[in-house]
Design a protein around this motif. Structure first.
Motif, PDB file in Angstrom:
ATOM      1  N   THR A  13      41.607  44.322  42.511  1.00 25.74           N
ATOM      2  CA  THR A  13      40.408  45.226  42.962  1.00 25.74           C
ATOM      3  C   THR A  13      40.205  46.659  41.832  1.00 25.74           C
ATOM      4  O   THR A  13      41.374  46.833  41.339  1.00 25.74           O
ATOM      5  CB  THR A  13      40.183  45.685  44.341  1.00 25.74           C
ATOM      6  N   TYR A  14      39.067  46.697  41.735  1.00 22.83           N
ATOM      7  CA  TYR A  14      38.839  47.882  40.804  1.00 22.83           C
ATOM      8  C   TYR A  14      37.370  48.784  41.091  1.00 22.83           C
ATOM      9  O   TYR A  14      36.673  48.013  41.655  1.00 22.83           O
ATOM     10  CB  TYR A  14      38.916  47.609  39.326  1.00 22.83           C
ATOM     11  N   ASP A  15      37.196  50.087  40.554  1.00 31.12           N
ATOM     12  CA  ASP A  15      35.917  50.757  40.698  1.00 31.12           C
ATOM     13  C   ASP A  15      35.590  50.686  39.468  1.00 31.12           C
ATOM     14  O   ASP A  15      35.840  51.130  38.269  1.00 31.12           O
ATOM     15  CB  ASP A  15      36.206  52.128  41.183  1.00 31.12           C
ATOM     16  N   HIS A  16      34.301  50.344  39.390  1.00 31.23           N
ATOM     17  CA  HIS A  16      33.350  50.541  38.210  1.00 31.23           C
ATOM     18  C   HIS A  16      33.556  52.132  37.740  1.00 31.23           C
ATOM     19  O   HIS A  16      33.619  52.895  38.341  1.00 31.23           O
ATOM     20  CB  HIS A  16      31.779  50.009  38.450  1.00 31.23           C
ATOM     21  N   ARG A  17      33.094  52.119  36.408  1.00 28.83           N
ATOM     22  CA  ARG A  17      32.831  53.627  36.064  1.00 28.83           C
ATOM     23  C   ARG A  17      31.887  54.235  36.882  1.00 28.83           C
ATOM     24  O   ARG A  17      30.864  53.687  37.277  1.00 28.83           O
ATOM     25  CB  ARG A  17      32.852  53.675  34.351  1.00 28.83           C
ATOM     26  N   ALA A  18      32.141  55.379  36.964  1.00 30.80           N
ATOM     27  CA  ALA A  18      31.129  56.372  37.830  1.00 30.80           C
ATOM     28  C   ALA A  18      31.165  55.882  39.059  1.00 30.80           C
ATOM     29  O   ALA A  18      30.274  56.565  40.083  1.00 30.80           O
ATOM     30  CB  ALA A  18      29.758  56.492  37.092  1.00 30.80           C
ATOM     31  N   ALA A  45      30.432  44.971  31.834  1.00 33.31           N
ATOM     32  CA  ALA A  45      31.184  43.619  31.494  1.00 33.31           C
ATOM     33  C   ALA A  45      32.260  43.894  30.570  1.00 33.31           C
ATOM     34  O   ALA A  45      33.320  43.298  30.533  1.00 33.31           O
ATOM     35  CB  ALA A  45      30.247  42.759  30.744  1.00 33.31           C
ATOM     36  N   MET A  46      32.160  44.747  29.546  1.00 38.12           N
ATOM     37  CA  MET A  46      33.379  45.374  28.493  1.00 38.12           C
ATOM     38  C   MET A  46      34.498  46.118  29.401  1.00 38.12           C
ATOM     39  O   MET A  46      35.692  45.614  29.086  1.00 38.12           O
ATOM     40  CB  MET A  46      32.845  46.146  27.495  1.00 38.12           C
ATOM     41  N   ASP A  47      34.153  46.613  30.287  1.00 38.24           N
ATOM     42  CA  ASP A  47      35.189  47.454  31.186  1.00 38.24           C
ATOM     43  C   ASP A  47      36.075  46.110  31.900  1.00 38.24           C
ATOM     44  O   ASP A  47      37.365  46.376  31.969  1.00 38.24           O
ATOM     45  CB  ASP A  47      34.488  48.379  32.365  1.00 38.24           C
ATOM     46  N   LEU A  48      35.353  45.233  32.333  1.00 43.93           N
ATOM     47  CA  LEU A  48      36.063  43.990  33.050  1.00 43.93           C
ATOM     48  C   LEU A  48      36.891  43.191  32.147  1.00 43.93           C
ATOM     49  O   LEU A  48      37.987  42.957  32.398  1.00 43.93           O
ATOM     50  CB  LEU A  48      34.951  43.186  33.731  1.00 43.93           C
ATOM     51  N   ALA A  74      26.946  39.510  32.684  1.00 47.65           N
ATOM     52  CA  ALA A  74      27.029  39.887  31.504  1.00 47.65           C
ATOM     53  C   ALA A  74      28.156  39.669  30.534  1.00 47.65           C
ATOM     54  O   ALA A  74      28.098  39.584  29.589  1.00 47.65           O
ATOM     55  CB  ALA A  74      26.740  41.608  31.799  1.00 47.65           C
ATOM     56  N   TYR A  75      29.319  39.821  31.371  1.00 48.96           N
ATOM     57  CA  TYR A  75      30.611  39.276  30.804  1.00 48.96           C
ATOM     58  C   TYR A  75      30.431  37.732  30.019  1.00 48.96           C
ATOM     59  O   TYR A  75      30.814  37.598  28.972  1.00 48.96           O
ATOM     60  CB  TYR A  75      31.852  39.298  31.970  1.00 48.96           C
TER      61      TYR A  75
END
Length: 267
Positions: free
Chosen positions: A54-59, A76-79, A105-106
């Motif tokens: 699990t993770y938190d999106h930026r912001a 998508a790039m962060d993922l 988007a990914y």
């Protein structure tokens, strides 16, 4: 709890659960939500033999608050960079709402070659009305977007009542979200059209929809399933649920996800 830094300098907060050698599944939350939204899924998926991320999106949540990169392509790039950071091989991607759009988007950027399958929860391929989409009867017009964006922070997203215990647990790890500051991200989400992306998929895709969702009608998910050319793709409606199926009917949601993955691991 851990963090990794993206290539544009943002610290992304994430958790991992279970054995890393197991099949990985990445849970991707929606707009304004933090990773705590998956509280009802983690143990069930771990017990079913998955390595859960699990993770938190930026912001969002405990990730760094920034005023740049507020677009689905950047999410998508962060993922992608999270997957690379954890060295995940053929992960399952499960996204709710904006999290589902992040998967689309990914796929647009990286295709679906490096993932096992996709599960999207209550996110249609297009938010806007189109004459060639469900006879132009679904979605909102451009003129209605401003009103929707203003209304969204106050919108009741669930239809089924959540238990007091669950609301208390969610409340403990909820983080403030500035809807005004990050409104441009919501706008970027709702003007996308992922119909052609779904038609290009080569992996199974499970479309989950809420029968009483205030955002998308079940017809949207059913029509999205028709765009997928993979014979193992499915559409399942959760009758009586609103927009957040994984909290409103967690047991059914978890078993549906587990069954779909197991069915397609055999193929």
């Amino acid at each position: 709890m851990a963090f990794f830094k993206t290539n544009d300098g943002v610290d992304i907060h994430y958790h991992t659960y279970g054995k890393q050698e197991n099949q990985a599944i990445v849970l991707i939350s929606g707009y304004s939500a933090s990773e705590v939204t998956w509280i009802c899924q983690i143990e069930a998926l771990m017990n079913a033999g998955f390595f859960v991320i699990t993770y938190d999106h930026r912001a969002h949540g405990r990730s760094q608050k920034v005023n740049y990169g507020l677009s689905l392509s950047r999410l998508a790039m962060d993922l992608h960079q999270l997957i690379e950071h954890l060295k995940l091989e053929n992960p399952v991607l499960l996204g709710h709402s904006m999290g589902a759009a992040t998967i689309m988007a990914y796929e647009e950027l990286f295709t679906d070659r490096a993932i096992l399958l996709v599960i999207t929860e209550d996110q249609g391929p297009t938010f806007l009305k189109h004459p060639d989409w469900l006879d132009g009867k679904e979605g909102r017009s451009f003129h209605e977007l401003e009103g929707f964006m203003l209304e969204f922070p106050r919108m009741k997203l669930t239809e089924k009542q959540l238990s007091d215990d669950l609301k208390r647990e969610l409340g403990k790890k909820m983080y403030p979200f500035n809807f005004k500051t990050y409104q441009e991200l919501l706008f970027n989400v709702i003007v996308q059209d992922w119909r052609s992306t779904i038609a290009q998929e080569s992996k199974p895709h499970l479309f989950l929809s809420g029968g009483k969702s205030p955002i998308f009608s079940p017809a949207s998910a059913k029509a999205a399933r028709a765009l997928s050319h993979h014979p193992a793709s499915q559409w399942i409606e959760f009758e009586g649920c609103g927009h957040i199926l994984h909290l409103e009917d967690a047991d059914k949601f978890n078993q549906t996800v587990i069954n779909f993955i197991h069915e397609n691991q055999k193929n």
